[in-house]
Design an enzyme around this catalytic site. Structure first.
Site, PDB file in Angstrom:
ATOM      1  N   SER A 261      79.630  63.946  23.060  1.00 65.46           N
ATOM      2  CA  SER A 261      78.626  63.355  22.171  1.00 65.46           C
ATOM      3  C   SER A 261      78.623  61.840  22.310  1.00 65.46           C
ATOM      4  O   SER A 261      79.494  61.254  22.956  1.00 65.46           O
ATOM      5  CB  SER A 261      78.947  63.722  20.724  1.00 65.46           C
ATOM      6  OG  SER A 261      80.101  63.006  20.318  1.00 65.46           O
ATOM      7  N   LYS A 262      77.629  61.249  21.668  1.00 57.58           N
ATOM      8  CA  LYS A 262      77.499  59.800  21.665  1.00 57.58           C
ATOM      9  C   LYS A 262      78.768  59.158  21.080  1.00 57.58           C
ATOM     10  O   LYS A 262      79.234  58.130  21.550  1.00 57.58           O
ATOM     11  CB  LYS A 262      76.296  59.463  20.778  1.00 57.58           C
ATOM     12  CG  LYS A 262      75.595  58.191  21.131  1.00 57.58           C
ATOM     13  CD  LYS A 262      74.246  58.167  20.453  1.00 57.58           C
ATOM     14  CE  LYS A 262      73.947  56.801  19.899  1.00 57.58           C
ATOM     15  NZ  LYS A 262      72.669  56.723  19.202  1.00 57.58           N
ATOM     16  N   ARG A 263      79.298  59.815  20.059  1.00 63.74           N
ATOM     17  CA  ARG A 263      80.498  59.322  19.394  1.00 63.74           C
ATOM     18  C   ARG A 263      81.702  59.243  20.348  1.00 63.74           C
ATOM     19  O   ARG A 263      82.508  58.328  20.266  1.00 63.74           O
ATOM     20  CB  ARG A 263      80.836  60.269  18.237  1.00 63.74           C
ATOM     21  CG  ARG A 263      81.449  59.585  17.050  1.00 63.74           C
ATOM     22  CD  ARG A 263      81.679  60.617  15.956  1.00 63.74           C
ATOM     23  NE  ARG A 263      83.114  60.813  15.752  1.00 63.74           N
ATOM     24  CZ  ARG A 263      83.889  59.933  15.140  1.00 63.74           C
ATOM     25  NH1 ARG A 263      83.391  58.808  14.679  1.00 63.74           N
ATOM     26  NH2 ARG A 263      85.179  60.164  14.996  1.00 63.74           N
ATOM     27  N   GLY A 265      81.608  58.533  23.389  1.00 68.61           N
ATOM     28  CA  GLY A 265      81.425  57.310  24.156  1.00 68.61           C
ATOM     29  C   GLY A 265      81.930  56.103  23.373  1.00 68.61           C
ATOM     30  O   GLY A 265      82.616  55.234  23.911  1.00 68.61           O
TER      31      GLY A 265
END
Ligand code: GLU
Length: 501
Positions: A261-263, A265
């Protein structure tokens, strides 16, 4: 039949790196088979439309080196390739299904649907859905008279078109990666095909277009696997041959538990988007692999190995070599952990392959720095970095005289011997002309001078480095001196002798 594949993203934001992998696998397969790669924009969900997302997709594909044969941005026999511009086509096909008794109009309001849900809940029904059983209690063209249906439509009453999903039918298909998938139609509800705003749902538009565009293989993310049985039903309803399916494994968090997920990253300090993206609504900026200094060839190599491998030891593959080796059969079922260190490893490899000139073009010097030093900086740093800009960013001491000196090195190395040696070095350097102020010549001047004074150069070099850079270690010192230039080197020696007295 020649292979035709498509990448069919929805422009709902920046393309996720997983989407780039999907596009890449489609591309590799198309090229390998001598087929065609299409790009279709699936923008039928107007609520989720994000300005700039389509341009972003085209730019990302272009950056990574994926060439589209037909589709958005390049044209082709099936224009338009944006689904929002193909509304009429979907309407016709949904009407066709109605005429053939395979779909129906439904007029139920939100309240009526909610009522149904409550009623079924009270009756303790497990499978609460609009389906072969419940449809006969609802307001649709199967329960209302022909005349009433016609008059409701004529009066402009909102309606949807639903697929008449059979009550008892086994749906089985063989996914190239997942093997046999078997689902019973009783688990699928009467899916809406055409929405009340006249737009098709993803399912209808996707199937109609894949058919009209002659798609032979649908290669897409695993998250679409649950939709595949419905898609098979739709192909059956239309009497069309379904394409082959290959559902790609998920990209997993670096720890391996759950979807990337973006998190992840943010936590792991890496991008999850190919290019930098500025959210048009919030202004929030998300990092991109390109802006972080990743090379497209490194990303291609890295992404290719996220879910596939050639079955040999070879790890470095150009796009052409990947095309040569690629096969859908070698794609794994299991999810692929997103290990950013591997991406860095590939990047470092491809950086080493760049010429000095190429790297010079890729770096940006701080304002005020002379462009002449760029090739020397590249020589100084190219074997020590992963990203081009690190060639500049890792050596701030090139651009500014040290404001502080590493305390540990001061303690351990800055002593009377060091001071004496640095005095000798200074003198030796003063004797070198500006033209001769080059790494090898500097070395050949300084070292003999030290030896003549019975000082072992190895014993004092770290103190000298400290005086010049403020640090105990770093890249080649002689080349560093050359880049700084004679005047600057002398100024730094004098400053250190005063500061570290
Ligand atoms: N529009 C879908 C997406 O955003 C396409 C899924 C498919 O390839 O069928 O991924």
């Amino acid at each position: 039949m020649s292979v035709r594949v498509r990448f069919a993203p929805s422009p709902t934001g920046p393309l996720h790196i997983g989407g780039v992998r999907t596009a890449l696998y489609n591309y590799l397969f198309a090229r390998k088979m001598g087929g065609k790669m299409l790009l279709r924009i699936e923008d039928t969900d107007q609520n989720r439309f994000v300005p700039g997302a389509e341009e972003y997709i085209l730019e990302a594909l272009n950056w990574i080196g994926i060439k589209i044969d037909e589709g958005q941005g390049v044209g082709g026999p099936d224009v338009p390739y944006r689904q929002s511009e193909r509304k009429e086509i979907y309407r016709q096909y949904s009407e066709q299904l109605i005429q053939e008794g395979k779909a129906y109009y439904a007029f139920d309001t939100a309240e009526e649907l909610e009522e149904m849900r409550k009623r079924l809940e009270d009756a303790k029904v497990d499978n609460i859905s609009y389906n072969a059983v419940t449809r006969m209690q609802m307001k649709n063209s199967l329960t209302l008279s022909k005349e009433e249906v016609a008059s409701r439509i004529a009066s402009g009453e909102p309606y949807v078109i639903r697929l008449k999903v059979p009550l008892k039918e086994e749906i089985r298909f063989k996914d190239i990666i997942r093997e046999w998938v078997v689902v019973h139609s009783s688990t699928i509800d009467d899916k809406i095909l055409l929405k009340s705003d006249g737009m098709p749902t993803y399912h209808l538009a996707n199937i109609v277009d894949d058919h009209l565009m002659g798609i032979t293989h649908v290669i897409r993310g695993e998250e679409w696997l649950p939709s595949a049985p419905l898609h098979i039903l739709l192909y059956r309803a239309f009497g069309w041959q379904a394409p082959e399916f290959a559902h790609l494994p998920l990209l997993l968090k670096p720890e391996g538990n759950g979807k990337l997920s973006k998190r992840d990253g943010l936590l792991g300090n890496f991008p999850v988007f190919p290019l930098q993206w500025t959210d048009p609504f919030s202004g929030e900026v998300a990092r991109g692999f390109r802006e972080d200094g990743y090379f497209p060839e490194a990303m291609v190599n890295f992404l290719a190995f996220l879910g596939w491998n050639p079955g040999t030891e070879q790890e470095i593959f150009s796009m052409d070599e990947l095309i040569e080796s690629f096969s859908l059969e070698k794609i794994h079922k299991a999810g692929a952990r997103f290990m950013i260190d591997k991406a860095k490893w590939f990047n470092q490899h491809y950086l080493k392959e760049k010429t000095e000139e190429e790297l010079v073009q890729l770096i940006q010097l701080p304002t005020g720095a002379s462009a002449d030093i760029a090739p020397k900086l590249v020589r100084l740093m190219r074997d020590r970095v992963i990203f081009p800009q690190e060639i500049v960013n890792e050596v701030p001491f090139i651009f500014e005289s040290p404001a502080v000196y590493d305390e540990d090195i001061v303690k351990s190395k800055w002593n009377d011997d060091a001071r004496k040696a640095i005095g000798i070095i200074k003198e030796a350097i003063q004797g070198i002309s500006d033209e001769q102020f080059q790494a090898q010549f500097i070395h050949d001047t300084i070292f003999p001078a030290l030896e003549a004074a019975a000082i072992k150069p190895g014993k004092v070099m770290q103190a000298f480095r400290l005086a010049i850079t403020g640090l105990g270690k770093g890249p080649d010192l002689m080349l560093t001196l050359e880049i700084l230039g004679k005047q600057e080197v002398i100024a730094r020696i004098e400053k250190a002798l005063v500061t570290l007295a």
